[in-house]
Design an enzyme around this catalytic site. Structure first.
Site: not given
Length: 398
Positions: A92-94, A96
């Site tokens: 999950p990239c939230q 970044f």
């Protein structure tokens, strides 16, 4: 296309609704296990990927043995660790992402460590890790430095590249950072797929297809006004892309238009194609300054988890889940389950709506392009020779 007795086996971590898995399956992989912590994307995944064992647990609580044992169930036979060809996933990239508030302390910033743990313990022939482009530069590059240092400690030869989904047939600009690695004993140097589409005529390479526009992607299903819905098509496809999207579907899913207020409809009606709310008279503006109207002759910017980032190019409404899925290259028979949208409180509580599932996904066509590149290399090693396995080119979608 040559057929082997068994397609190379893959495990998909942080699988979400299954966009990357769909691409890998299109490329020729047999995805045997998927892991996802949120229950609603798991429901969607199971609905669309028959036969794949879905592990709905926090990856911190799962061992590599757990995943390989689940692979045995999916494959209906005994499997050793070395038989898993690919471990793939997008942590999950939230933490970044430049699309939201960036949080250095966000625990999701460290989930790449869990991905590396699984690669180290399962020892697949190859791995694919995907994340947002911001991973490379945010926090003064510290997170990217940590990722590469961790991958350096594995016995894998890896590379990374920034890929845009538009270059692989999607009607949107969506840049993502991909890492591809091969086990050192295989002697493979990573390489990345060559683009086959472009946003306009490319004079330097006449073989490249022109990227699909918004209208070419969704005009056949653009008949809904605000508050309307339909499970039936109202006409034939008018572009090659639409024909591909509808190929395995005889009905519409997730095609429900939002019931906007009169004021919102007035605001959206006043927007010219390609323009944002900042261009409106003051009395029609809103605090959501990022909202823009699609332009029928162009491609979309990155599809997000928020449908009200966009306005349909001729209907005074935001896109439906189906239209967002079209822009993401999901076929029309791919059904999304759960609540259609989620308010702020649900989002903060970890709920994952249909719009979030679509916006968080790897576009299947982009996943397929990367998967085809990796598959060609893996099949060389499985056969014990050094001849390249040529996969058929995806035909232009026009």
């Amino acid at each position: 296309m040559p057929v082997e007795e068994q397609n190379p086996m893959a495990i998909d971590l942080f699988a979400g609704a299954g966009g990357l898995s769909q691409g890998l399956e299109n490329a020729g992989f047999n995805v045997v296990v998927a892991n996802e912590v949120h229950p609603d994307p798991c429901r969607t995944y199971r609905e669309n990927h028959d036969g794949v064992e879905v592990v709905n647990e926090d990856i911190h609580e799962i061992s590599a043995s757990d995943l390989v044992n689940q692979a045995k169930v999916s494959a209906d036979r005994g499997i050793d660790f070395g038989e898993i060809d690919l471990v793939a996933g997008g942590p999950p990239c939230q933490g970044f992402s430049t699309a939201g508030e960036m949080d250095r302390e966000d625990p999701r910033n460290n989930l790449y460590r869990e991905f590396a743990r699984m690669v180290d313990q399962i020892r697949p022939r190859a791995f694919i890790m995907e994340n947002v482009s911001g991973l490379k530069h945010l926090y003064d590059g510290k997170v990217f430095e940590n990722v590469t240092r961790l991958f350096d400690s594995l016995d894998y030869t890896y590379g990374f590249d920034l890929l845009d989904a538009l270059d692989f047939g999607a009607p949107q600009h969506r840049e993502r950072l991909f890492f591809i690695g091969y086990r050192d004993d295989l002697g493979i140097e990573p390489r990345f797929p060559e683009p086959w589409a472009a946003p306009g005529p490319n004079k330097d390479d006449s073989t490249r297809a022109v990227a699909v526009t918004i209208a070419e992607a969704v005009s056949d299903i653009g008949f809904l006004g605000p508050a309307e819905q339909s499970s039936e098509y109202c006409g034939s496809p008018v572009s090659g892309y639409q024909a591909i999207m509808r190929e395995s579907s005889d009905s519409l899913h997730n095609h429900v238009a939002t019931n906007h207020t009169d004021r919102v409809i007035t605001r959206y009606s006043a927007l010219e194609p390609g323009m944002g709310v900042k261009s409106l008279p003051e009395d029609l503006r809103t605090s959501k300054v990022g909202t823009k109207r699609w332009h029928p002759g162009r491609q979309s910017r990155t599809i997000t988890t928020l449908p009200n980032d966009f306005v349909h190019y001729y209907q005074p409404r935001i896109p439906t889940v189906r239209e967002m899925a079209r822009i993401q290259t999901f076929p029309d028979d791919y059904v999304f389950l759960g609540q259609r949208t989620a308010g702020n409180q649900n989002r903060k509580g970890g709920y994952c709506s249909q719009t979030q599932q679509v916006g968080n996904a790897v576009p299947p066509w982009l996943g397929e392009a990367v998967g085809r590149e990796v598959l060609s290399q893996i099949r060389r090693t499985r056969r014990g020779d050094h001849s390249f396995f040529q996969l058929p080119s995806r035909k232009p979608a026009h």
